[in-house]
Design a protein around this motif. Structure first.
Motif, PDB file in Angstrom:
ATOM      1  N   ALA A 144       0.833  -1.205   0.000  1.00 57.91           N
ATOM      2  CA  ALA A 144       0.000   0.000   0.000  1.00 57.91           C
ATOM      3  C   ALA A 144       0.870   1.258   0.000  1.00 57.91           C
ATOM      4  N   THR A 145       1.935   1.243   0.776  1.00 56.06           N
ATOM      5  CA  THR A 145       2.843   2.399   0.834  1.00 56.06           C
ATOM      6  C   THR A 145       3.558   2.594  -0.495  1.00 56.06           C
ATOM      7  N   LEU A 146       4.085   1.517  -1.061  1.00 57.99           N
ATOM      8  CA  LEU A 146       4.793   1.622  -2.339  1.00 57.99           C
ATOM      9  C   LEU A 146       3.856   2.071  -3.460  1.00 57.99           C
ATOM     10  N   GLU A 147       2.627   1.588  -3.426  1.00 60.31           N
ATOM     11  CA  GLU A 147       1.652   1.989  -4.446  1.00 60.31           C
ATOM     12  C   GLU A 147       1.264   3.460  -4.261  1.00 60.31           C
ATOM     13  N   ARG A 148       1.041   3.859  -3.025  1.00 59.34           N
ATOM     14  CA  ARG A 148       0.713   5.265  -2.737  1.00 59.34           C
ATOM     15  C   ARG A 148       1.825   6.201  -3.200  1.00 59.34           C
ATOM     16  N   ASP A 149       3.065   5.746  -3.032  1.00 58.16           N
ATOM     17  CA  ASP A 149       4.217   6.561  -3.418  1.00 58.16           C
ATOM     18  C   ASP A 149       4.531   6.484  -4.910  1.00 58.16           C
ATOM     19  N   GLY A 150       3.756   5.691  -5.650  1.00 54.22           N
ATOM     20  CA  GLY A 150       3.924   5.605  -7.096  1.00 54.22           C
ATOM     21  C   GLY A 150       5.085   4.744  -7.550  1.00 54.22           C
ATOM     22  N   LEU A 151       5.570   3.862  -6.671  1.00 55.13           N
ATOM     23  CA  LEU A 151       6.717   3.028  -7.023  1.00 55.13           C
ATOM     24  C   LEU A 151       6.314   1.690  -7.633  1.00 55.13           C
ATOM     25  N   ILE A 152       5.084   1.267  -7.378  1.00 50.51           N
ATOM     26  CA  ILE A 152       4.566   0.034  -7.965  1.00 50.51           C
ATOM     27  C   ILE A 152       3.161   0.281  -8.490  1.00 50.51           C
ATOM     28  N   ARG A 153       2.731  -0.647  -9.349  1.00 50.81           N
ATOM     29  CA  ARG A 153       1.374  -0.617  -9.905  1.00 50.81           C
ATOM     30  C   ARG A 153       0.808  -2.019  -9.746  1.00 50.81           C
ATOM     31  N   ARG A 154      -0.465  -2.106  -9.352  1.00 47.36           N
ATOM     32  CA  ARG A 154      -1.124  -3.402  -9.190  1.00 47.36           C
ATOM     33  C   ARG A 154      -2.267  -3.514 -10.191  1.00 47.36           C
ATOM     34  N   THR A 155      -2.351  -4.664 -10.823  1.00 51.35           N
ATOM     35  CA  THR A 155      -3.417  -4.905 -11.784  1.00 51.35           C
ATOM     36  C   THR A 155      -3.972  -6.316 -11.577  1.00 51.35           C
TER      37      THR A 155
END
Length: 109
Positions: A39-50
């Motif tokens: 959640a933190t990495l996604e919020r920070d724009g470092l990962i994308r989940r699909t």
């Protein structure tokens, strides 16, 4: 960046599309902890989940361009730490530290 965050980004560099369960196993954290890291990495724009193309309930995870950039910077820091450690422990025989690290990694599997 925390060590588990680095572990996630580095894992995705080599195996894009891993599930959070697989990432948790690789980072030696619980699935609940991994959810927070993701959640933190996604919020920070470092990962994308699909959504997984076959298993719709499974989310796959991949690095974003910002994630790749952050990971490159982290790799440099890790490489410097490895050099400092190697030189402190066995400056004339770097294979000693590498062998020890391999034994530690193997024991943690």
């Amino acid at each position: 960046m925390t060590t588990p965050q680095y572990s996630v980004l580095a894992g995705l560099e080599f195996s894009a599309g891993l599930s959070s369960a697989e990432l948790a196993r690789r980072a030696f954290v619980t699935p609940q902890t991994m959810q927070s890291i993701i959640a933190t990495l996604e919020r920070d724009g470092l990962i994308r989940r699909t959504a997984h193309p076959v298993h719709g309930r499974v989310l796959t995870t991949e690095l974003t361009p910002d994630g790749r950039s952050a990971l490159r910077a982290a790799h440099e820091i890790v490489a410097e730490a490895e050099t400092l450690t190697r030189n402190a422990v066995a400056p004339n025989d770097p294979e000693i530290i590498y062998a020890a690290l391999l034994r530690i990694a193997e024991a943690m599997r």
